[in-house]
Structure formats: C-alpha cells, structure tokens
Design a protein around this motif. Structure first.
Motif, PDB file in Angstrom:
ATOM      1  N   SER A 178      46.221 102.607  15.668  1.00 25.81           N
ATOM      2  CA  SER A 178      45.759 101.357  16.291  1.00 25.81           C
ATOM      3  C   SER A 178      46.616 101.044  17.517  1.00 25.81           C
ATOM      4  O   SER A 178      46.122 100.474  18.478  1.00 25.81           O
ATOM      5  CB  SER A 178      45.731 100.211  15.289  1.00 25.81           C
ATOM      6  OG  SER A 178      46.946 100.089  14.617  1.00 25.81           O
ATOM      7  N   ALA A 179      47.900 101.432  17.504  1.00 24.15           N
ATOM      8  CA  ALA A 179      48.741 101.334  18.706  1.00 24.15           C
ATOM      9  C   ALA A 179      49.947 102.244  18.536  1.00 24.15           C
ATOM     10  O   ALA A 179      50.331 102.580  17.411  1.00 24.15           O
ATOM     11  CB  ALA A 179      49.197  99.899  18.953  1.00 24.15           C
ATOM     12  N   LEU A 180      50.529 102.647  19.661  1.00 22.68           N
ATOM     13  CA  LEU A 180      51.712 103.509  19.648  1.00 22.68           C
ATOM     14  C   LEU A 180      52.815 102.858  20.477  1.00 22.68           C
ATOM     15  O   LEU A 180      52.542 102.273  21.532  1.00 22.68           O
ATOM     16  CB  LEU A 180      51.381 104.888  20.233  1.00 22.68           C
ATOM     17  CG  LEU A 180      50.399 105.726  19.418  1.00 22.68           C
ATOM     18  CD1 LEU A 180      49.928 106.933  20.225  1.00 22.68           C
ATOM     19  CD2 LEU A 180      51.024 106.190  18.104  1.00 22.68           C
ATOM     20  N   ALA A 185      44.341 105.576  20.656  1.00 25.81           N
ATOM     21  CA  ALA A 185      45.093 104.348  20.365  1.00 25.81           C
ATOM     22  C   ALA A 185      44.498 103.205  21.180  1.00 25.81           C
ATOM     23  O   ALA A 185      43.777 103.427  22.158  1.00 25.81           O
ATOM     24  CB  ALA A 185      46.567 104.524  20.717  1.00 25.81           C
ATOM     25  N   ASN A 186      44.793 101.978  20.758  1.00 23.95           N
ATOM     26  CA  ASN A 186      44.297 100.815  21.501  1.00 23.95           C
ATOM     27  C   ASN A 186      45.337 100.283  22.476  1.00 23.95           C
ATOM     28  O   ASN A 186      45.040  99.425  23.298  1.00 23.95           O
ATOM     29  CB  ASN A 186      43.911  99.687  20.543  1.00 23.95           C
ATOM     30  CG  ASN A 186      42.972 100.164  19.454  1.00 23.95           C
ATOM     31  OD1 ASN A 186      42.299 101.182  19.629  1.00 23.95           O
ATOM     32  ND2 ASN A 186      42.934  99.456  18.348  1.00 23.95           N
ATOM     33  N   TYR A 187      46.544 100.797  22.330  1.00 23.56           N
ATOM     34  CA  TYR A 187      47.672 100.320  23.140  1.00 23.56           C
ATOM     35  C   TYR A 187      48.751 101.381  23.060  1.00 23.56           C
ATOM     36  O   TYR A 187      49.004 101.917  21.989  1.00 23.56           O
ATOM     37  CB  TYR A 187      48.174  98.992  22.557  1.00 23.56           C
ATOM     38  CG  TYR A 187      49.412  98.424  23.218  1.00 23.56           C
ATOM     39  CD1 TYR A 187      49.325  97.416  24.172  1.00 23.56           C
ATOM     40  CD2 TYR A 187      50.689  98.891  22.873  1.00 23.56           C
ATOM     41  CE1 TYR A 187      50.455  96.895  24.767  1.00 23.56           C
ATOM     42  CE2 TYR A 187      51.823  98.374  23.472  1.00 23.56           C
ATOM     43  CZ  TYR A 187      51.701  97.376  24.408  1.00 23.56           C
ATOM     44  OH  TYR A 187      52.828  96.849  24.998  1.00 23.56           O
ATOM     45  N   ILE A 188      49.382 101.715  24.190  1.00 28.88           N
ATOM     46  CA  ILE A 188      50.505 102.662  24.200  1.00 28.88           C
ATOM     47  C   ILE A 188      51.588 102.066  25.089  1.00 28.88           C
ATOM     48  O   ILE A 188      51.346 101.781  26.269  1.00 28.88           O
ATOM     49  CB  ILE A 188      50.071 104.053  24.733  1.00 28.88           C
ATOM     50  CG1 ILE A 188      48.987 104.645  23.820  1.00 28.88           C
ATOM     51  CG2 ILE A 188      51.281 104.986  24.814  1.00 28.88           C
ATOM     52  CD1 ILE A 188      48.462 106.003  24.262  1.00 28.88           C
ATOM     53  N   SER A 189      52.790 101.894  24.542  1.00 31.18           N
ATOM     54  CA  SER A 189      53.831 101.213  25.299  1.00 31.18           C
ATOM     55  C   SER A 189      54.393 102.117  26.407  1.00 31.18           C
ATOM     56  O   SER A 189      54.125 103.317  26.454  1.00 31.18           O
ATOM     57  CB  SER A 189      54.936 100.704  24.385  1.00 31.18           C
ATOM     58  OG  SER A 189      55.564 101.796  23.777  1.00 31.18           O
ATOM     59  N   ALA A 190      55.210 101.521  27.293  1.00 33.37           N
ATOM     60  CA  ALA A 190      55.518 102.130  28.593  1.00 33.37           C
ATOM     61  C   ALA A 190      56.237 103.485  28.528  1.00 33.37           C
ATOM     62  O   ALA A 190      55.927 104.385  29.304  1.00 33.37           O
ATOM     63  CB  ALA A 190      56.333 101.151  29.426  1.00 33.37           C
TER      64      ALA A 190
END
Lengths: 89, 470
Positions: B56-58, B79-84
C-alpha cells in the motif's frame, strides 16, 4: 585592489545559500551545488559572476552551496563574503 | 486448532510461494516497519525469484528492496506512495519494469476485481491470536487502524499474519477475522515504535503557513458547506493542521457540529471529536499515539478499510460523503492538475495515497501551497506528473491569493462576495516567477520509471527516469 582573505557568508538553511570565497590566481572559479541545479544552475552562476564583476573581483575561488535561495539572497551572500574577505565588514 | 507455524520460512513454503508470484504488504508501521524487509530477505534466501511486491506504501526503511531488484528476486513493484529516498533509487532506474502507482481507493478495488491478484499477503499485526484474529489497537508495536490491509486479507490466495504479540484465543476487538487467515508467525518485533507513530503532530509556526491556513478556513466558511453535519478531511502537514485549528475555532464559536472527519487521523482531529466538532472519526490509518489511543477507547472513532474509505464505483465510499478535503501539492498547473508524485527535479518522492480519491469524492477539494518553495514556483504551465486531474480540484489557496477552478463559477462568486482575494491562477504563476525567475525546462531520462494509474484503473501519466548522472 584590496587583498582578499578567505571568508564566508550565509547558512545551509532551506531557501538560503552558503558562500565561501578565497583568493586564487587566474580568474574566477565557481563551484556550485544546488537543490535546483537543473532549473536555476545557470542563473545562479550568472548572478555570482555579475556580483563579482560589480565588486571588481578578478581572481577568486567561490564555492556556493545553494538551498533554493532567491536571486537577491545569492547576491547578498556573495557580496557579504567578498566584503568580509576584504575586511570591510 | 492453531495456525501458528514455527517459522516464517515454513509459512512461506506452506503458502506455496513460487517464482513469478505476487506478495503484498500494508504500510501502517510506516518507516518503523521490519516486516517487509525480513519477509523479502527470507524469500530471497529460499531462492524464489521474479516476484511482484504490491504494497500500500513504501518508505525509506524499505530501501533494501533495491538489493532484491538487483538480484531479480523482485522484478515488479506496485505502491500508492513511495518516499523520497527509495523513490530516488527508482527514479534512477532500479527496475526494468515501471513501478505501478495506484490510489488508496484504486488499489483495493483492483485487488477485489482480480486485476492485481495477490498470491500471498503478509499482515503485520501488533496483536493476534493463534487462529489469526488480529488488530493494531494493542501491543508494543501498536499502530491503530489496519485499514489498508483488509483487501489483502480478503482477496489474497494465502494470508500470513506476522505478530510480536500473540494473545490467547479469542482476541477481543479484532480488525481482521480468522476466517481470512491461513498461517500465524510470531517474531520478536514487527517494527520500531519510534518509526511507527509519532508522539505528537505539530501545528505549523511558519508565518506563511499560518496565513494560508487562516485563508483556507475562510474559504471553507464562505463555501456554504460549513454547517450542521459538515464532513472534513485534512492531512498531517503543518499548514493543513493549522487550517484545522482555525476551522475548529469557527465551529466552536458558531456551535456547528460536523458529522465526521476521515482519512489518516491525528491527535488534532481527536481533540476536535472530543470537543464536539464532529460526531465520528473514520480512520484508515493512525498518524500518532493519541489517535491510536482514541481508536482503542472511543467507539465514535471507527476503523475503516481502504475499500470503505476510498474505492471508486457505484457503491460509493466515505470519500463520496466528504464535504471538504484539504490537500497538498508539489506542483499545480494552470489547468489545476496536481503533482504529488515527484519533486521539482522529477524524482519520485510521494504518491497519490488518498489524494485523487478524496479530490474526486468531496464537494470542495482545496489545495494549500505556498507561491514557491526553495525557489521553485508551485504553479506551472504543466505539472511534471499528473497525480490528480484538474477537473477534481476546486480551489488553490496560497499566501498571495485564492485561485478558483473556472469550472466552479458559483464557488468563485461566493468567495468574492465574502471578500476573499480571488485571483486567476495564471496571475499566481506570474507573481511567483517575478520573484523566483523562470525555471529551465526539466530534462528527462529515456525510460519509464513508473506508471500512474487513476482510481478507475486507467493510465493517468508516466514518470520518466532521471537523466544519466543524476
């Protein structure tokens, strides 16, 4: 012209720039790091060059670590570094 | 009977995981998560390859995934979101196949429809019993809501619950029931509590943020939506929280009780619930310990699945009952398209999450953003990546004025009548560029690093790799 000693101005805070200047022989060298290098790198180099010319700096090594500073901030930081290097402030 | 198996490796083997299959994870443990990494290490150790990881996110804690892509244990990511930090590695071309971005509502919908089938789901559970009933409400690794894990549990062919807190059967107040669970694995720790939830979330003290927040609250008041039964969502960002604070003042002063606040829940929204601003909280994810405690103790604070939160379709979802949502943007263009996937250099640093779902569902979708951040103007001719289409965005609030989508003529009129500084979005772009200068066009790499899939399941945009040497 006044002799130049190593000097710095600015901070590494977001939207600021940290500028270091030291004497050099053989013209102006600019080392630039920037969070907006792709988008404003050339503009920043031009600004640094302009300020140095305005202040009649012919030989210097300038390192700029830019954290997304506006043009006026870069001008101010470069000018302050030069004036500190000349012992004017 | 017990579903507890003696090791993670045994659970993976019993689940029948083989080359080319899909495994899934949920992200409630955020940057404190241990589970994804130790599961993938175990899978790599078993010699299984060519997997799809659907999370759902990483977060940056999941950067070891890049090692698994190099060894081809993992060949596809969704994924719905992947951080920087992890996003940058992906933008540099860590995978051959483009990463698939979905929304918090689109992901469960695609899982339910069988468009993205899951072979084995791994559920990180702060508490579970030996039959697999599990919850995030209690335990040393407590995270509160398990909202994003429901679709995985319901539709995966095999479901493995991993817990560091096994309790006697039956666990009380489960979120995910035993009927979906195949195996239970116990471990020493599923995560680092410091990275799971923050202690407190802070309202901004940045003066520009406060000006925007005050303006945002005035826009909501002038929109005509702020009345009995009002429903609201906002993020945990400083300016969004500050807007909630100004809104709270208005609601308490005028005696308005809203119906609900939804989404990721912070202590700030818990305070609003307790002070009577809302009748209920609809919680898909807890952002801080106060939210976790409230979910555990207060029946008005309700856990919802990602499907109930945001899935598109005829049956609707919580987002379809939303009056107002406050959202962020790294860029917004003069057609009101919003980018929350990449930074201004084109490197992946986020994702839609619930951005496009709430924008599409709500009556008023508001973006709060400063004119520029660190010299980068926020308003552009065309965003680097369309995360949320402009047709779903109603208003942009900046410190220099409020721009209304031309589709919303009535809203524009209301805001003008209320004396708000309504300006054309092109004017905001010009004002910013007068201060920052005009940025040079962004060079692109030659491969597609990611595909952005809309909540309805269609290709919305593509994100290219960074040019060589970046």
């Amino acid at each position: 012209m006044d002799s130049l000693r190593p000097a710095s101005a600015g901070t590494l805070e977001s939207s600021d720039a940290y500028v270091e200047i030291e004497p050099s022989e053989g013209g102006i060298q600019i080392h630039l790091e920037s969070v907006v290098l792709e988008r404003f790198g050339e503009a920043i180099r031009e600004t640094v060059q302009e300020v140095l010319e305005e202040l009649h700096v012919a030989d210097a090594c300038v390192r700029v670590v830019d954290r997304g500073a506006l043009d006026c901030v870069i001008r101010a930081r470069v000018e302050t570094a030069v004036r500190r290097g000349r012992g004017e402030c | 009977m017990s579903k507890v198996v003696k090791s993670l490796r045994e659970a993976i083997a019993l689940a029948g995981l083989r080359d080319g299959m899909t495994v899934s994870f949920h992200h409630h443990l955020r940057n404190g998560d241990f589970v994804l990494n130790f599961v993938m290490d175990e899978i790599a150790g078993m010699g299984i390859r060519d997997l799809t990881v659907n999370a759902s996110a990483l977060f940056d804690v999941h950067t070891p995934l890049i090692g698994h892509t190099e060894s081809r244990v993992v060949t596809h990511l969704a994924a719905n979101y992947i951080s920087a930090g992890l996003g940058r590695a992906i933008s540099r071309g860590a995978l051959e196949a483009p990463v698939e971005f979905r929304t918090h509502g689109g992901r469960p919908k695609d899982i339910a429809l069988g468009r993205t089938p899951i072979d084995v789901a791994f559920i990180a559970a702060p508490a579970a019993d030996p039959m697999g009933n599990c919850t995030g409400r209690i335990g040393k690794s407590t995270c509160g809501s398990l909202g994003y894990a429901f679709a995985d549990a319901m539709y995966a062919k095999r479901v493995v619950v991993i817990t560091d807190n096994i309790v006697p059967y039956p666990l009380q107040g489960w979120s995910i029931p035993e009927s979906y669970v195949d195996y239970v694995v116990t471990v020493d720790a599923i995560g680092d509590p410091k990275g799971i939830v923050s202690g407190t979330t802070q309202v901004t003290r940045d003066p520009v943020g406060l000006v925007m927040a005050a303006q945002a609250a005035k826009v909501i008041q002038a929109s005509g939506l702020l009345k009995e039964g009002f429903s609201f969502q906002t993020g945990a960002g400083g300016a969004s929280l500050a807007a909630a604070r100004f809104l709270k003042d208005i609601m308490l002063r005028e005696g308005i009780q809203g119906s609900f606040a939804s989404g990721g829940i912070t202590g700030y929204l818990v305070d609003m619930l307790r002070e009577g601003c809302f009748r209920s909280l609809m919680d898909v994810q807890c952002f801080d310990l106060k939210a976790v405690e409230s979910l555990r103790e207060d029946p008005r604070h309700q856990e919802i699945s990602a499907m109930q939160y945001a899935a598109p379709g005829e049956r609707g979802a919580v987002v379809d009952s939303l009056d107002v949502v406050i959202l962020g943007a790294t860029e917004i263009d003069t057609d009101f398209h919003v980018n929350v996937h990449t930074d201004s250099n084109g490197s992946i640093m986020g994702g839609s999450g619930g951005h496009s779902d709430t924008a599409a569902g709500s009556k008023l979708a508001m973006i709060i953003a400063p004119l520029f951040r660190a010299r980068m103007p926020i308003v552009t001719d065309r965003v680097t990546c369309i995360s949320t289409p402009g047709q779903d965005i109603d208003v942009l609030v900046t410190q220099a004025g409020v721009a209304v989508n031309p589709r919303q003529a009535e809203l524009r009129e209301r805001l003008e009548q209320a004396g708000l500084p309504v300006v054309d979005i092109h004017e905001l772009k010009e004002r910013a560029e007068a201060i920052t200068g005009k940025p040079k066009a962004l060079p692109k790499g030659d491969r597609v690093a990611a595909k952005v899939i809309s909540r309805e399941g269609e290709l919305l945009d593509t994100i290219y790799t960074l040019p060589e040497g970046r």
